[in-house]
Design a protein around this motif. Structure first.
Motif, mmCIF file in Angstrom:
data_model
loop_
_atom_site.group_PDB
_atom_site.id
_atom_site.type_symbol
_atom_site.label_atom_id
_atom_site.label_comp_id
_atom_site.label_asym_id
_atom_site.label_seq_id
_atom_site.Cartn_x
_atom_site.Cartn_y
_atom_site.Cartn_z
ATOM 1 N N SER A 236 -0.103 79.312 29.979
ATOM 2 C CA SER A 236 1.287 79.013 29.886
ATOM 3 C C SER A 236 1.763 80.070 29.039
ATOM 4 O O SER A 236 3.044 80.214 28.941
ATOM 5 C CB SER A 236 1.375 77.707 29.262
ATOM 6 N N ARG A 237 1.009 80.577 28.116
ATOM 7 C CA ARG A 237 1.475 81.506 27.147
ATOM 8 C C ARG A 237 1.109 82.971 27.573
ATOM 9 O O ARG A 237 1.223 84.025 26.800
ATOM 10 C CB ARG A 237 0.806 81.400 25.716
ATOM 11 N N GLY B 289 -3.410 75.468 29.698
ATOM 12 C CA GLY B 289 -3.454 75.783 28.302
ATOM 13 C C GLY B 289 -3.319 77.340 27.922
ATOM 14 O O GLY B 289 -2.506 77.570 27.004
ATOM 15 N N VAL B 290 -4.000 78.224 28.292
ATOM 16 C CA VAL B 290 -3.886 79.457 27.973
ATOM 17 C C VAL B 290 -2.895 80.331 28.925
ATOM 18 O O VAL B 290 -2.179 81.016 28.352
ATOM 19 C CB VAL B 290 -5.403 80.103 27.964
ATOM 20 N N LEU C 118 2.667 70.790 23.128
ATOM 21 C CA LEU C 118 1.447 71.754 23.613
ATOM 22 C C LEU C 118 0.189 70.800 23.798
ATOM 23 O O LEU C 118 -0.416 70.833 24.947
ATOM 24 C CB LEU C 118 1.031 72.841 22.516
ATOM 25 N N ALA C 119 -0.088 69.682 23.085
ATOM 26 C CA ALA C 119 -1.098 68.901 23.303
ATOM 27 C C ALA C 119 -0.641 68.051 24.578
ATOM 28 O O ALA C 119 -1.841 67.888 25.208
ATOM 29 C CB ALA C 119 -1.231 68.077 21.966
ATOM 30 N N PRO D 110 -4.525 70.714 32.241
ATOM 31 C CA PRO D 110 -5.319 71.488 31.423
ATOM 32 C C PRO D 110 -5.812 73.040 31.698
ATOM 33 O O PRO D 110 -6.030 73.678 30.899
ATOM 34 C CB PRO D 110 -7.005 70.515 31.638
ATOM 35 N N TRP D 111 -5.386 73.303 33.061
ATOM 36 C CA TRP D 111 -5.586 74.719 33.209
ATOM 37 C C TRP D 111 -4.419 75.554 32.728
ATOM 38 O O TRP D 111 -4.221 76.718 32.979
ATOM 39 C CB TRP D 111 -5.598 74.744 34.852
ATOM 40 N N GLN E 75 0.964 68.771 27.049
ATOM 41 C CA GLN E 75 0.682 69.810 28.414
ATOM 42 C C GLN E 75 -0.697 70.016 28.738
ATOM 43 O O GLN E 75 -1.090 70.120 29.843
ATOM 44 C CB GLN E 75 1.472 71.110 28.135
ATOM 45 N N ALA E 76 -1.603 70.036 27.464
ATOM 46 C CA ALA E 76 -2.924 70.273 27.776
ATOM 47 C C ALA E 76 -3.503 69.051 28.358
ATOM 48 O O ALA E 76 -4.571 69.102 29.131
ATOM 49 C CB ALA E 76 -3.646 70.527 26.436
ATOM 50 N N ILE E 77 -3.302 67.882 27.997
ATOM 51 C CA ILE E 77 -3.700 66.737 28.721
ATOM 52 C C ILE E 77 -3.245 66.607 30.080
ATOM 53 O O ILE E 77 -4.229 66.302 30.900
ATOM 54 C CB ILE E 77 -3.380 65.363 27.843
#
Length: 119
Positions: A96-97, A93-94, A82-83, A90-91, A85-87
């Motif tokens: 994707s879930r 992050g939320v 998850l980290a 960044p869009w 993917q966030a790097i």
């Protein structure tokens, strides 16, 4: 032959219910007694599945008094993924879930619903 008065039939029904220990329900209202008398399904469903084995978290909680360090590789891999993917994205992050805000309308304000069919 004369009809039996309703009050007398209700008294008979009440006596039957007391003798046979059933619910007195002269109006025939749905009360759920049939469902409540049935055998519970929970224990048989619980026996169907095998017991769960210990996990890293349950072992850590069980031996917490010994102050042992536990490593949960699955959880760490998930957090690293998850980290990463966030790097990279960044869009995501939320979204994707599936927890992001809903999409905005694409029609200009005040235009209302426009029909695309020709008359």
């Amino acid at each position: 032959m004369a009809a039996v008065p309703r009050a007398r039939l209700l008294n008979l029904m009440k006596a039957q219910c007391e003798i046979f220990s059933t619910a007195y329900n002269p109006d025939g209202i749905r009360m759920g007694n049939k469902i409540l008398r049935q055998r519970l399904k929970g224990p048989s469903l619980a026996k169907y599945y095998p017991p769960r084995g210990p996990t890293v978290n349950t072992l850590a909680r069980a031996f917490k008094s010994l102050h042992l360090e536990t490593i949960n590789e699955e959880a760490e891999d998930r957090l690293e993924h998850l980290a990463g993917q966030a790097i990279l994205f960044p869009w995501l992050g939320v979204k994707s879930r599936g927890k992001g805000a809903p999409k905005k309308k694409r029609t200009p304000p005040g235009s209302g619903m426009v029909s695309t069919q020709a008359c």
